[in-house]
Structure formats: structure tokens, C-alpha cells
Design a protein around this motif. Sequence first.
Motif, PDB file in Angstrom:
ATOM      1  N   UNK A 140     -56.275-106.566   2.783  1.00 30.25           N
ATOM      2  CA  UNK A 140     -57.555-107.184   2.441  1.00 30.25           C
ATOM      3  C   UNK A 140     -57.505-108.686   2.723  1.00 30.25           C
ATOM      4  N   UNK A 141     -58.635-109.265   3.161  1.00 33.28           N
ATOM      5  CA  UNK A 141     -58.654-110.726   3.324  1.00 33.28           C
ATOM      6  C   UNK A 141     -58.582-111.394   1.955  1.00 33.28           C
ATOM      7  N   UNK A 142     -57.790-112.448   1.867  1.00 27.40           N
ATOM      8  CA  UNK A 142     -57.615-113.105   0.573  1.00 27.40           C
ATOM      9  C   UNK A 142     -57.741-114.612   0.682  1.00 27.40           C
ATOM     10  N   UNK A 143     -58.684-115.184  -0.050  1.00 30.49           N
ATOM     11  CA  UNK A 143     -58.849-116.627  -0.128  1.00 30.49           C
ATOM     12  C   UNK A 143     -58.505-117.083  -1.538  1.00 30.49           C
ATOM     13  N   UNK A 144     -58.354-118.384  -1.697  1.00 29.43           N
ATOM     14  CA  UNK A 144     -57.982-118.936  -2.996  1.00 29.43           C
ATOM     15  C   UNK A 144     -58.987-118.565  -4.076  1.00 29.43           C
ATOM     16  N   UNK A 171     -57.166-124.376  -5.884  1.00 28.77           N
ATOM     17  CA  UNK A 171     -55.930-124.295  -6.666  1.00 28.77           C
ATOM     18  C   UNK A 171     -55.050-123.139  -6.219  1.00 28.77           C
ATOM     19  N   UNK A 172     -55.649-121.993  -5.898  1.00 31.09           N
ATOM     20  CA  UNK A 172     -54.848-120.846  -5.487  1.00 31.09           C
ATOM     21  C   UNK A 172     -54.003-121.149  -4.268  1.00 31.09           C
ATOM     22  N   UNK A 173     -54.579-121.845  -3.297  1.00 27.64           N
ATOM     23  CA  UNK A 173     -53.832-122.207  -2.096  1.00 27.64           C
ATOM     24  C   UNK A 173     -52.687-123.162  -2.420  1.00 27.64           C
ATOM     25  N   UNK A 174     -52.978-124.178  -3.206  1.00 32.25           N
ATOM     26  CA  UNK A 174     -51.961-125.182  -3.507  1.00 32.25           C
ATOM     27  C   UNK A 174     -50.836-124.606  -4.347  1.00 32.25           C
ATOM     28  N   UNK A 175     -51.174-123.786  -5.330  1.00 30.88           N
ATOM     29  CA  UNK A 175     -50.139-123.159  -6.135  1.00 30.88           C
ATOM     30  C   UNK A 175     -49.260-122.247  -5.287  1.00 30.88           C
ATOM     31  N   UNK A 176     -49.880-121.507  -4.367  1.00 33.54           N
ATOM     32  CA  UNK A 176     -49.097-120.643  -3.482  1.00 33.54           C
ATOM     33  C   UNK A 176     -48.183-121.469  -2.587  1.00 33.54           C
ATOM     34  N   UNK A 212     -52.555-114.633  -5.315  1.00 35.39           N
ATOM     35  CA  UNK A 212     -52.900-114.217  -6.677  1.00 35.39           C
ATOM     36  C   UNK A 212     -51.682-114.271  -7.590  1.00 35.39           C
ATOM     37  N   UNK A 213     -50.487-113.981  -7.044  1.00 32.80           N
ATOM     38  CA  UNK A 213     -49.273-114.022  -7.861  1.00 32.80           C
ATOM     39  C   UNK A 213     -48.898-115.443  -8.250  1.00 32.80           C
ATOM     40  N   UNK A 214     -49.137-116.397  -7.342  1.00 39.16           N
ATOM     41  CA  UNK A 214     -48.863-117.797  -7.672  1.00 39.16           C
ATOM     42  C   UNK A 214     -49.759-118.261  -8.815  1.00 39.16           C
TER      43      UNK A 214
END
Length: 397
Positions: A140-144, A171-176, A212-214
Amino acid sequence: MDDAVSTGPLAGLKVLELGQLIAGPFAGKTLADFGAEVIKIEPPGDGDPLRKWRMLHEGTSVWWQVQSRNKASVVLDLRSDEGRADVRRLAAEADVLIENFKPGTLEKWGLGPDVLAADNPGLIMLRISGYGQTGPYRDLPGFAVVAEAMGGLRHLMGEPGRPPVRAGVSLGDTLAALHGVIGVLLALEARRKSVSALAPKGRGQVVDVALYEAVFNCMESLLPEYSAFGAVRQPAGSALPGIAPSNAYRCADGQVVIGGNGDSIFKRLMQAIGRDELAADPGLADNALRAARADELDAAIGAWTALRPVAEVVERLQAASVPVGRIYTVADIAADPHYRARGMIERIVTAEGLALDVPGIVPKLSETPGAIRRLAPALGADTGAVLGTLTRPAPKP
């Protein structure tokens, strides 16, 4: 800004960055800030879409000047045989490869971990994606924005009974990306320990980071509270549920945040606002007791702050050693002397002559600090220099 000579604790580390936009490139930027040689691969034409995101100066995003500093730009078409062959040769000489494509993309291009590890057994591959390289959602495509929702963060953001809000940054991108950097450093240490006669460079591995895990990893007590008590935490606005007093409070000319949740801090806070009876109340002696009366405490603090300007509230509570702060805009950040004293605002001049303030280096290392050594590159600025060093196969007779 230092010269282009690589310095810092990661000097000598060669990183190949295949990602675009935020998560992969933020990981690359962090490694580059601390001395890694980061070669950013961009598609022909417009390059990384981030070059055109948000506010532009002479056609290039000022965000680009932060996200791609200390990197080299090489243009390659990964959809062509020649481009993929060049990437494979670059990966054979790299220590780390970063990518944030949809899972399966590198495999489709013949650049999967098995192929690259056959050329370079010591290669560490950081793979950042929405849902990870395995599992039922991997394709699946996943964005922050989706990762923040699935990770449990978005549900908690906002006021009770109202639709959730977002933080205004990805935030999702940066945390990852930060989890990815941690993974790379761990894998480098494991590689160092695995050096042997059979593996002179050590063994590489794949670092699999899901957005999502980050996010989920930062959700504190959310899951164990549900597991033990069936508690589904709900949004609480600016408060911190179960920890009191800790909230944002209106002043006569703005707002402040106050963290008065430590036992001794709470007493000092109540004394500072003239509520000695609350400071001495045995029914407020610890956090569990205070949490049960959070509304009462917020009302007492809010009544005091509402009559005073922000500057007075901050001055009086700081004098009482109570954690308090104004709610900063970027204008406040740019004017703050502490930011300047800590080197968190650095001035660069772009190739187009624009004087630009950019965020400094985090974290601070006392002996081997990071540095901004070179400006973000023009598209393909280093293609010739980098590809010219590659060993190419001899032409067929």
C-alpha cells in the motif's frame, strides 16, 4: 560553513541516497551533517520533487537548502539499463544505501538486497516505507499523514469531541528518518564486529523502517494501558492526560505552557500564584492525586495567568524555578538569543546570492561535531565527477 573536506565522526563513510522528498533524504542529511559522503541520485528533468516544494527562490525551494546540504547530486535514470548499472556500481563501493521507494521497486529494477549484497557483502541498506518490507500492507502507498493516523498519534491530537488535527509538519517522515539513522549506526557497529578473514569489510544487513512503526514507537504508555485496563486514550487538547498540572494557559496578551507536575515544582507553582493552601493540601501531594483534580488546578492557574501579560508570567514562574515558556512562532525563534548562542541558527549564502538562515546541527558533539560543509547542490552538479570515478566493464569485443 566549513570547506568541502569531509570532517566529523562519519568522515570516510560513503552513502548512496536513492530516496526523494522527506524521509530518506532527511536520514541522508543527518549522516551528511556528521561527515558522511552522501551521493544523492536524482531523476533527470526536475530531480527530487522537494526542489519545488513550498516557497521558492529563483525556482528552487529554500527547504532544499536544508534537506540537501552537504550532499552531491548525480542524475541517473533508474528506469534505464544504463542508470541501473551505474547505481549498482556505485552501491558496490558504498557503505550505506538509503531508499524510500514503495517496497518491491528496487527488486523490480534488479537492485534488491540480494543483488547488491552479492557485489558488496558489507553494504547496509536503509529501506524506509509506509508499512515496512513485509506484512499484508507492504504494497500500500504510505505517507506520513497516514502513518501518523495508523501509529496512534493523530487520534490524540486536537480537542475532545472534535476532528483530529495535524502538527503542520511531516512528523511521521522525520521520526522514520531518525529511526533509520539509529538503525544505520547500529548496523555499522554490527558490521565492525563481524570483520573476519572471510568478511574483511564485515557483514552488511537491511534496516527496515516503517513510518507507522516509527510513530507507534513514540506513543509511550498507549498500548500497555489498553492491554492492562482496556483504556483507550482520548484527545485532551493542550493537556497531558494523567499528569497534572501541565497545560497551556491564556494570558492577558497571549498564551504560555506550564509544566508543574513534579511534587516540589507543584508547590512552588502554587506559592508563586498565591495559592498557598493548594501547595499545602495533602490531597494534592502526588501526581495521582493532582490528576484527579486537574480541572480544579487548571482553573486556578488559568485565573492567575489571565490577568497578567506573558512576559510577567514567564518572569515570575522562572524566578520560582517552574518550567514555563511562551509559545514560539518562527519569528520568536529567529530572535531568540539562546538559539543563536547554541548555534541552532546558521547563516548561509546560496549560489544565487540569497542570505538564508537555516537550522544548525543536532546533536552537539564536543569532540567531533557536525558541520555545514557545502551548499545544497544544483541538479546533477556532481554527475560527471562521481561517475568518472567508476570502474566500468571493458567493452565486448
